[in-house]
Scaffold this active site. Structure first.
Site, mmCIF file in Angstrom:
data_model
loop_
_atom_site.group_PDB
_atom_site.id
_atom_site.type_symbol
_atom_site.label_atom_id
_atom_site.label_comp_id
_atom_site.label_asym_id
_atom_site.label_seq_id
_atom_site.Cartn_x
_atom_site.Cartn_y
_atom_site.Cartn_z
ATOM 1 N N HIS A 150 55.138 43.099 36.070
ATOM 2 C CA HIS A 150 54.552 44.116 35.193
ATOM 3 C C HIS A 150 53.514 43.628 34.188
ATOM 4 O O HIS A 150 52.950 44.438 33.466
ATOM 5 C CB HIS A 150 55.673 44.854 34.443
ATOM 6 C CG HIS A 150 56.536 43.964 33.596
ATOM 7 N ND1 HIS A 150 57.440 44.452 32.687
ATOM 8 C CD2 HIS A 150 56.634 42.612 33.510
ATOM 9 C CE1 HIS A 150 58.058 43.449 32.092
ATOM 10 N NE2 HIS A 150 57.591 42.332 32.575
ATOM 11 N N HIS A 151 53.270 42.319 34.097
ATOM 12 C CA HIS A 151 52.297 41.830 33.103
ATOM 13 C C HIS A 151 50.878 41.710 33.653
ATOM 14 O O HIS A 151 49.931 41.601 32.874
ATOM 15 C CB HIS A 151 52.710 40.452 32.567
ATOM 16 C CG HIS A 151 53.984 40.456 31.783
ATOM 17 N ND1 HIS A 151 54.189 41.275 30.697
ATOM 18 C CD2 HIS A 151 55.136 39.736 31.936
ATOM 19 C CE1 HIS A 151 55.410 41.062 30.212
ATOM 20 N NE2 HIS A 151 55.996 40.140 30.948
ATOM 21 N N ALA A 152 50.721 41.695 34.989
ATOM 22 C CA ALA A 152 49.391 41.462 35.576
ATOM 23 C C ALA A 152 48.416 42.566 35.170
ATOM 24 O O ALA A 152 48.755 43.741 35.172
ATOM 25 C CB ALA A 152 49.498 41.375 37.097
#
EC number: 3.5.1.98
Length: 433
Positions: A150-152
């Site tokens: 979820h950080h990309a």
């Protein structure tokens, strides 16, 4: 003062809650390694899969190996330049890509390793194909533990994440669903997904995370979206040591209110295991049951649901929890005694399907949580009426996401029929064998 975690009620399932589950797993995923000493270990997905198979859950659900995501599919969210870089860079030619490495934030936390692009395409393929099956009504729940990164960002790696499979999956869901709800129970804020949909009311993002001097430093209470997306981003900033009962007292009312007012037609749940007690990088105090209760609660709404993995850096605990949650998705509460499996020695000394809370102090005071909840409900008041979507022609399904034909599946083996055909066989509840 010694803090005692409140005991959690045993989790139960209702026979009426039976769902058709499609489970995506690629046997190659455990072969990739970020590097010696790096906390992110894709091997945990293989460990979880081994437990799932040895508990016999393969009889309850259909198992698929998704087609890896293509460059074209990845570029539905990410920039061509960034995906092209991921496909070309290797540890051997890294020197040639020094400038790009800095530009795309590939280096320390997000190292270049052998098979990086293939790893990303496995992660993205599972989430996109899971979403496509939900769209076509082929399943009620799609599971991809290789996903949840979820950080990309659109053109940047971040927090051990290179490809945002969740955003790609949600884009696929939006082709058929007017409103999609994204829920994130990772200890870190789901910043990449929130950023992608920050200006739209077609996706509501809701993240429960540790906030304050903690990666990625975003996700404060007043971040609620902008423009058309104003009030459609919900952030629940929590403090160290939150236990099962406290987490439940926040999670269930917030999700209930969102379901009531936003009325999503599909939901994506990111099940990051770093919110569990004893995680190498986390600071929460959830037991396996406390974490799994979130999955069970979201499932109880009966909305098409995609479940993805995420963080989790104490491998044995992540594998246990994802296995237990897969059981709940199949309406089974698994026995606490672990079956023998190829990673059995990892689960000593108790060899139980259990992650117990510690005596960590809970810094989340009732006053603090009341203030957070009051704020969130005040913002949600503005979303009382579910936004409508203009009718549009639904574009044709991507050919790559069609059903796998048995002819193209693995060769037939000695038992007759292919492994692919057996993976699709779901045992009837009344079977005796």
């Amino acid at each position: 003062m010694v803090y005692e975690a409140t005991p959690f009620d045993p989790i139960t399932v209702k026979p009426s809650d039976k769902r058709r589950v499609a489970y995506f797993y690629d046997a190659d995923v455990g072969n990739y390694a970020y590097g010696a000493g790096h906390p992110m270990k894709p091997h945990r997905i293989r460990m979880a899969h081994s437990l799932i198979m040895n508990y016999g859950l393969y009889k309850k659900m259909e198992i698929y190996r998704a087609k890896p995501a293509t460059k074209q599919e990845m570029c539905q969210f990410h920039t061509d330049e960034y995906i092209d870089f991921l496909s070309r860079v290797t540890p051997d030619n890294l020197e040639m890509f020094k400038r790009e490495s800095v530009k795309f934030n590939v280096g320390d936390d997000c190292p270049v390793f052998d098979g990086l692009y293939e790893y990303c395409s496995i992660s993205g393929g599972g989430s996109m194909e899971g979403a496509a099956r939900l769209n076509r009504g082929k399943c009620d729940v799609a599971v991809n533990y290789a996903g949840g990164l979820h950080h990309a960002k659109k053109s940047e790696a971040s927090g051990f994440c290179y490809l945002n499979d969740i955003v790609l999956g949600i884009i696929e869901l939006l082709r058929y669903h007017p409103r999609v709800l994204y829920i994130d129970i990772d200890v870190h804020h789901g910043d990449g997904v929130e950023e992608a949909f920050y200006t739209t009311d077609r996706v509501m993002t809701c993240s429960f995370h540790k906030y304050g001097e903690f990666f990625p430093g975003t996700g404060e209470l007043r971040d609620i979206g902008v423009g058309a997306g104003k009030n459609y981003a919900v952030n629940v900033p929590l403090r160290d040591g939150i236990d099962d009962a406290t987490y439940r007292s926040v999670f269930e009312p917030v999700i209930k209110k969102i379901m009531e007012w936003y009325q999503p037609s599909a939901v994506v749940l990111q099940c990051g295991g770093d919110s569990l007690s004893g995680d190498r990088l986390g600071c929460f105090n959830l037991s396996m049951e406390g974490h799994a209760n979130c999955v069970n609660y979201v499932k109880s709404f009966g909305i098409p649901m995609m479940v993805v993995g995420g963080g989790g850096y104490t491998m044995r605990n992540v594998a246990r929890t994802w296995c237990f949650e897969t059981g709940l998705l199949n309406n089974v509460v698994l026995d606490k005694d672990l079956p023998y499996n190829e990673y059995y020695e990892y689960y000593g000394p108790d060899y139980k399907l259990s992650v117990r809370p510690s005596n960590m102090f809970n810094v989340n005071t009732p006053e603090y949580l009341d203030k957070v909840m009051t704020n969130i409900f005040a913002n949600l008041e503005n979303t009382k009426y579910a936004p409508s979507v203009q009718l549009n022609h639904t574009p044709r399904d991507a050919e790559d996401l069609g059903d796998v034909e048995e002819d193209s599946a693995e060769a037939k083996d000695t038992k007759g029929g292919s492994q692919y055909a057996r993976d699709l066989h779901v045992e009837h509840d009344n079977e005796f064998y």
